[in-house]
Write a protein that holds these residues in place. Structure first.
Motif, short mmCIF file in Angstrom:
data_model
loop_
_atom_site.label_atom_id
_atom_site.label_comp_id
_atom_site.label_asym_id
_atom_site.label_seq_id
_atom_site.Cartn_x
_atom_site.Cartn_y
_atom_site.Cartn_z
N ASP A 66 0.82 -1.10 -0.09
CA ASP A 66 -0.18 0.00 0.01
C ASP A 66 0.92 1.23 -0.06
O ASP A 66 1.71 1.50 0.92
CB ASP A 66 -1.00 -0.03 1.20
N PHE A 68 0.15 4.08 0.84
CA PHE A 68 0.05 4.80 2.13
C PHE A 68 0.55 4.54 3.04
O PHE A 68 0.93 5.23 4.04
CB PHE A 68 -1.63 4.99 2.51
N GLU A 240 -6.96 8.43 5.02
CA GLU A 240 -7.51 7.02 4.40
C GLU A 240 -9.20 7.44 3.94
O GLU A 240 -9.37 7.10 2.93
CB GLU A 240 -7.66 6.21 5.59
N ARG A 243 -8.67 8.76 0.45
CA ARG A 243 -8.56 7.63 -0.55
C ARG A 243 -9.85 6.89 -0.71
O ARG A 243 -10.41 6.78 -1.92
CB ARG A 243 -7.53 6.83 0.02
N GLN A 244 -10.35 6.47 0.39
CA GLN A 244 -11.67 5.82 0.06
C GLN A 244 -12.71 6.47 -0.43
O GLN A 244 -13.52 5.92 -1.24
CB GLN A 244 -12.07 5.40 1.54
N VAL A 263 -3.39 5.08 -5.32
CA VAL A 263 -3.46 6.44 -5.32
C VAL A 263 -2.07 6.77 -5.87
O VAL A 263 -1.04 6.57 -5.28
CB VAL A 263 -3.64 6.96 -3.84
N LEU A 266 -1.34 12.77 -4.39
CA LEU A 266 -2.47 13.47 -3.52
C LEU A 266 -1.91 14.69 -2.95
O LEU A 266 -0.64 15.02 -2.76
CB LEU A 266 -2.66 12.38 -2.37
N VAL A 313 -7.16 13.94 -5.31
CA VAL A 313 -6.51 12.48 -5.38
C VAL A 313 -6.47 12.21 -6.87
O VAL A 313 -7.68 11.96 -7.45
CB VAL A 313 -7.49 11.50 -4.36
N LEU A 315 -6.12 8.64 -9.07
CA LEU A 315 -6.04 7.56 -9.17
C LEU A 315 -5.65 6.57 -10.51
O LEU A 315 -5.71 7.17 -11.49
CB LEU A 315 -7.43 6.85 -8.66
#
Length: 330
Positions: A66, A68, A240, A243-244, A263, A266, A313, A315
């Motif tokens: 991840d 992140f 988070e 992101r979600q 991602v 950001l 963000v 993606l």
């Protein structure tokens, strides 16, 4: 990397973690910094490693670490370097105000499924300015290399407070806001994990109210986001949520084939502390071109009727995900 473990990379060791208090963490499994070193007069290095079976970062549906988790490793490196090398007091609260994060090489995050995710953070702190002795504004520029490849760049700025000044400021702020708090909190329904690319429901940080508003889930029992107690919603939880919310929005708009997405970039601004017990409303606006894999979502967080954070963000589909979908004809 192949063969047996390599405990030392140059002058940095990966054999043990720094004391948890240096990383402002309580649980040993939540500490990712193993060592630090000074490079020249204005650069610092940190060896970082993320556990393979971490309850949050391993909760993913693709064979990539991840990105992140790299941001969290850099955040901890900033805290450790600040205390070890820059004279920042151990109890000095810090507040992030601006941050940009860019994946430079997504292939650096491929998971061999045999080794932990580890690398070297190179940190260049900016000059600090002081406002009436009340706080220090600081900036930073950091990179993370993994197996010699530049994986991510993280830049940002924030402020550090003397402990007494922070406590006084937050007490006054919370007393002022108490009269603005709603008398009732609406019932919420946490989103299914598959809608945001997760497997474990505990790691879903968004919910819908009965009015179908998107709101933040502030679960103070979460073992990573609330490794210890805070007087506000911690930054990693807000990231988070960005992101979600972005994944949810892009999928609903048809810009993503699935919520299993990376991602790549950001840019976030935090304009106020997010209080723990007052609903935080999340709004999104997705733009982009699915054919070109140009997918950007604006995510805003609102509390007390005003915006407290904003992020853009970017993606993209993971390469393995897109290849698998094309091969299966889905």
């Amino acid at each position: 990397m192949s063969g047996g473990p390599l405990p030392v990379r140059g002058t940095l060791g990966f054999e043990q973690l720094v004391p948890a208090a240096l990383a402002h963490r309580r649980g040993l499994a939540e500490v990712y910094v193993a060592d630090t070193a000074v490079v020249g007069s204005a650069e610092y290095l940190a060896a970082v490693q993320v556990p393979r079976a971490h309850s949050l970062w391993f909760d993913r549906l693709v064979a990539y670490h991840d990105p992140f988790s790299a941001v969290e490793a850099v955040r901890q490196a900033l805290l450790v370097v600040g205390q070890r090398h820059l004279g920042v007091p151990a109890d000095a609260p810090a507040s992030l105000q601006r941050m940009t994060f860019a994946v430079e090489d997504l292939s650096a995050f491929r998971d061999s499924e045999r080794e932990p995710f580890e690398g070297i953070v190179r940190l260049r702190p900016g000059a600090a300015s002081t406002e009436r002795g009340y706080y220090r504004e600081v900036s930073f520029d950091a990179t993370l290399t993994v197996r010699g490849a530049l994986a991510v760049t993280v830049r940002g700025s924030g402020i550090t407070f003397p402990r007494d000044a922070y406590d006084e400021f937050r007490e006054l702020q919370q007393d002022t806001r108490a009269a603005l708090a709603p008398t009732a909190t609406p019932a919420v329904r946490r989103l299914p994990p598959e809608l945001v690319g997760r497997r474990d429901p505990r790691n879903v940080v968004l919910a819908r109210t009965t009015a179908q508003e998107l709101v933040l889930v502030v679960d103070r029992s979460h073992p990573s986001f609330f490794d210890h107690q805070y007087d506000h919603v911690p930054g990693p939880l807000l990231l988070e949520a960005f992101r979600q919310a972005a994944v949810l929005s892009a999928t609903a708009a048809g810009l993503l084939d699935s919520p299993v997405a990376a991602v790549l970039d950001l840019a976030a601004q935090f304009t106020d502390f997010a209080e723990l017990d007052v609903p935080i409303i999340c709004t999104t606006a997705a733009v982009g071109d699915a054919e070109l894999d140009e997918i950007t979502v604006e995510v805003a967080l609102h509390q007390y009727g005003k915006r407290i954070a904003l992020a853009h963000v970017e993606l993209a589909h993971y390469p393995a995900t897109r290849e698998r979908q094309e091969n299966t004809g889905s």
